[in-house]
Scaffold this motif. Structure first.
Motif, PDB file in Angstrom:
ATOM      1  N   SER A  34      38.182  40.194  30.279  1.00 11.16           N
ATOM      2  CA  SER A  34      38.974  40.866  29.251  1.00 11.16           C
ATOM      3  C   SER A  34      38.943  39.993  28.003  1.00 11.16           C
ATOM      4  O   SER A  34      39.208  38.795  28.081  1.00 11.16           O
ATOM      5  N   PHE A  35      38.605  40.581  26.882  1.00 10.97           N
ATOM      6  CA  PHE A  35      38.561  39.822  25.624  1.00 10.97           C
ATOM      7  C   PHE A  35      39.953  39.643  25.034  1.00 10.97           C
ATOM      8  O   PHE A  35      40.151  38.821  24.157  1.00 10.97           O
ATOM      9  N   ARG A  36      40.896  40.428  25.455  1.00 16.41           N
ATOM     10  CA  ARG A  36      42.253  40.387  24.915  1.00 16.41           C
ATOM     11  C   ARG A  36      43.223  40.232  26.071  1.00 16.41           C
ATOM     12  O   ARG A  36      43.005  40.771  27.143  1.00 16.41           O
ATOM     13  N   PHE A  59      66.354  37.722  25.991  1.00 18.05           N
ATOM     14  CA  PHE A  59      65.297  38.153  25.088  1.00 18.05           C
ATOM     15  C   PHE A  59      64.032  38.434  25.887  1.00 18.05           C
ATOM     16  O   PHE A  59      63.838  37.913  26.981  1.00 18.05           O
ATOM     17  N   ALA A  60      63.182  39.271  25.342  1.00 16.85           N
ATOM     18  CA  ALA A  60      61.872  39.555  25.928  1.00 16.85           C
ATOM     19  C   ALA A  60      60.949  39.988  24.805  1.00 16.85           C
ATOM     20  O   ALA A  60      61.365  40.708  23.892  1.00 16.85           O
ATOM     21  N   TYR A  61      59.727  39.509  24.845  1.00 20.41           N
ATOM     22  CA  TYR A  61      58.741  39.940  23.860  1.00 20.41           C
ATOM     23  C   TYR A  61      57.345  39.753  24.434  1.00 20.41           C
ATOM     24  O   TYR A  61      57.145  39.071  25.430  1.00 20.41           O
ATOM     25  N   SER A  62      56.387  40.409  23.805  1.00 21.66           N
ATOM     26  CA  SER A  62      54.993  40.334  24.214  1.00 21.66           C
ATOM     27  C   SER A  62      54.156  39.803  23.067  1.00 21.66           C
ATOM     28  O   SER A  62      54.468  40.043  21.898  1.00 21.66           O
ATOM     29  N   VAL A  63      53.096  39.102  23.409  1.00 22.13           N
ATOM     30  CA  VAL A  63      52.167  38.573  22.414  1.00 22.13           C
ATOM     31  C   VAL A  63      50.754  38.947  22.850  1.00 22.13           C
ATOM     32  O   VAL A  63      50.333  38.617  23.959  1.00 22.13           O
ATOM     33  N   SER A  64      50.051  39.649  21.989  1.00 20.55           N
ATOM     34  CA  SER A  64      48.683  40.064  22.258  1.00 20.55           C
ATOM     35  C   SER A  64      47.745  39.070  21.580  1.00 20.55           C
ATOM     36  O   SER A  64      47.821  38.861  20.370  1.00 20.55           O
ATOM     37  N   VAL A  65      46.870  38.445  22.368  1.00 16.65           N
ATOM     38  CA  VAL A  65      45.967  37.429  21.819  1.00 16.65           C
ATOM     39  C   VAL A  65      44.518  37.714  22.203  1.00 16.65           C
ATOM     40  O   VAL A  65      44.231  38.296  23.254  1.00 16.65           O
ATOM     41  N   ALA A  66      43.636  37.287  21.339  1.00 17.44           N
ATOM     42  CA  ALA A  66      42.188  37.348  21.567  1.00 17.44           C
ATOM     43  C   ALA A  66      41.582  36.237  20.718  1.00 17.44           C
ATOM     44  O   ALA A  66      42.288  35.315  20.303  1.00 17.44           O
ATOM     45  N   CYS A  67      40.324  36.338  20.425  1.00 20.00           N
ATOM     46  CA  CYS A  67      39.663  35.321  19.612  1.00 20.00           C
ATOM     47  C   CYS A  67      40.338  35.216  18.249  1.00 20.00           C
ATOM     48  O   CYS A  67      40.704  36.219  17.644  1.00 20.00           O
ATOM     49  N   VAL A 117      32.486  33.517  30.427  1.00 16.42           N
ATOM     50  CA  VAL A 117      31.103  33.623  30.866  1.00 16.42           C
ATOM     51  C   VAL A 117      31.017  34.769  31.856  1.00 16.42           C
ATOM     52  O   VAL A 117      31.720  34.788  32.873  1.00 16.42           O
ATOM     53  N   ASP A 118      30.182  35.728  31.516  1.00 21.14           N
ATOM     54  CA  ASP A 118      29.909  36.845  32.407  1.00 21.14           C
ATOM     55  C   ASP A 118      28.875  36.339  33.406  1.00 21.14           C
ATOM     56  O   ASP A 118      27.695  36.190  33.080  1.00 21.14           O
ATOM     57  N   GLU A 119      29.339  36.012  34.604  1.00 19.58           N
ATOM     58  CA  GLU A 119      28.468  35.416  35.625  1.00 19.58           C
ATOM     59  C   GLU A 119      27.290  36.321  35.962  1.00 19.58           C
ATOM     60  O   GLU A 119      26.177  35.843  36.180  1.00 19.58           O
ATOM     61  N   GLU A 120      27.545  37.614  36.018  1.00 16.12           N
ATOM     62  CA  GLU A 120      26.470  38.550  36.360  1.00 16.12           C
ATOM     63  C   GLU A 120      25.394  38.596  35.275  1.00 16.12           C
ATOM     64  O   GLU A 120      24.204  38.564  35.565  1.00 16.12           O
ATOM     65  N   ALA A 121      25.819  38.634  34.013  1.00 14.78           N
ATOM     66  CA  ALA A 121      24.860  38.688  32.903  1.00 14.78           C
ATOM     67  C   ALA A 121      24.326  37.300  32.540  1.00 14.78           C
ATOM     68  O   ALA A 121      23.291  37.183  31.886  1.00 14.78           O
ATOM     69  N   GLY A 122      25.071  36.252  32.922  1.00 18.02           N
ATOM     70  CA  GLY A 122      24.639  34.886  32.625  1.00 18.02           C
ATOM     71  C   GLY A 122      24.792  34.485  31.177  1.00 18.02           C
ATOM     72  O   GLY A 122      24.053  33.626  30.685  1.00 18.02           O
ATOM     73  N   VAL A 123      25.760  35.099  30.488  1.00 19.21           N
ATOM     74  CA  VAL A 123      25.998  34.789  29.072  1.00 19.21           C
ATOM     75  C   VAL A 123      27.487  34.712  28.777  1.00 19.21           C
ATOM     76  O   VAL A 123      28.304  35.271  29.495  1.00 19.21           O
ATOM     77  N   SER A 124      27.786  34.043  27.686  1.00 18.20           N
ATOM     78  CA  SER A 124      29.155  33.948  27.204  1.00 18.20           C
ATOM     79  C   SER A 124      29.445  35.167  26.331  1.00 18.20           C
ATOM     80  O   SER A 124      28.565  35.656  25.624  1.00 18.20           O
ATOM     81  N   SER A 125      30.687  35.627  26.378  1.00 16.31           N
ATOM     82  CA  SER A 125      31.077  36.755  25.542  1.00 16.31           C
ATOM     83  C   SER A 125      32.535  36.593  25.140  1.00 16.31           C
ATOM     84  O   SER A 125      33.277  35.836  25.746  1.00 16.31           O
ATOM     85  N   LYS A 126      32.930  37.327  24.096  1.00 17.44           N
ATOM     86  CA  LYS A 126      34.286  37.256  23.584  1.00 17.44           C
ATOM     87  C   LYS A 126      34.519  38.382  22.599  1.00 17.44           C
ATOM     88  O   LYS A 126      33.599  39.138  22.298  1.00 17.44           O
ATOM     89  N   TRP A 141      39.127  48.490  17.827  1.00 14.64           N
ATOM     90  CA  TRP A 141      39.807  49.347  18.791  1.00 14.64           C
ATOM     91  C   TRP A 141      41.211  48.860  19.121  1.00 14.64           C
ATOM     92  O   TRP A 141      42.116  49.677  19.328  1.00 14.64           O
ATOM     93  N   CYS A 142      41.431  47.560  19.150  1.00 17.20           N
ATOM     94  CA  CYS A 142      42.777  47.063  19.473  1.00 17.20           C
ATOM     95  C   CYS A 142      43.784  47.463  18.400  1.00 17.20           C
ATOM     96  O   CYS A 142      44.951  47.693  18.702  1.00 17.20           O
ATOM     97  N   VAL A 143      43.329  47.550  17.159  1.00 19.30           N
ATOM     98  CA  VAL A 143      44.205  47.959  16.059  1.00 19.30           C
ATOM     99  C   VAL A 143      44.403  49.471  16.094  1.00 19.30           C
ATOM    100  O   VAL A 143      45.531  49.971  16.031  1.00 19.30           O
ATOM    101  N   GLU A 144      43.307  50.201  16.203  1.00 24.01           N
ATOM    102  CA  GLU A 144      43.378  51.660  16.167  1.00 24.01           C
ATOM    103  C   GLU A 144      44.175  52.231  17.340  1.00 24.01           C
ATOM    104  O   GLU A 144      44.861  53.228  17.192  1.00 24.01           O
TER     105      GLU A 144
END
Length: 188
Positions: A34-36, A59-67, A117-126, A141-144
């Protein structure tokens, strides 16, 4: 110089995780990647008052984080192949899967623990900040997809942009500035 970034209003986020699902769907991510992330925080106490009633400071709150699409990204500095790079035209940090060797150096260097790192694809992603959509004046998409309108995107270096105005007006701050990476995501 243009630098795309986010303004996130944690007071509006309901923690619904729609941003996560929209991102996973757009990028066709496997279940384990998951990128987010949406983190939930809560606390407080209950007290019995002298008159027998209860009061609380819960109190309770949520924080959405990604790169953070940093100005000085640690992941880019350490990538041995140049696969992880910062786009000159908009400041978005992306990984080129054709150049990436999946060594996970970017994963280990990122103080925010963002690249995967996507182990199956063998590459890093974000997160790519959906730069393909931004090129056509569409929102990431996260904004929309956010039903609470908690996230805004734009050029944080342009004082006339909506996102830069919100950051200044709300005195928003990036997370963990002390890492020296120059994050481009601001939170309240």
């Amino acid at each position: 110089r243009m630098q795309y970034g986010f303004y996130f209003n944690g007071r509006r986020c309901a923690g619904c995780k729609t941003c996560i699902m929209a991102c996973k769907d757009f990028h066709d991510l496997p279940p384990e990647i998951s990128f987010r992330q949406v983190y939930e925080y809560g606390g407080g106490t209950w007290r019995r008052e002298a008159d027998g009633t209860l009061s609380q400071d819960a109190f309770a709150y949520s924080v959405s984080v990604a790169c953070n699409h940093c100005g000085n990204p640690a992941c880019v500095r350490v990538c041995p192949t140049g696969a992880m790079h910062k786009r000159e035209e908009d400041g978005v940090v992306i990984s080129d899967p054709d150049t990436c060797i999946g060594c996970s150096t970017c994963v280990q260097s990122c103080p925010y623990e963002i690249p995967k790192v996507d182990e199956e694809a063998g590459v890093s992603s974000k997160c790519t900040l959906c730069y393909q959509r931004l090129a056509y004046d569409k929102l990431p998409w996260c904004v929309e997809s956010c039903p609470a309108n908690a996230r805004f995107v734009g050029d944080i270096n342009d004082p006339s942009s909506e996102v830069a105005k919100l950051i200044a007006e709300k005195n928003a701050k990036p997370l963990m500035e002390e890492f020296g990476t120059g994050p481009s995501v601001y939170y309240i």
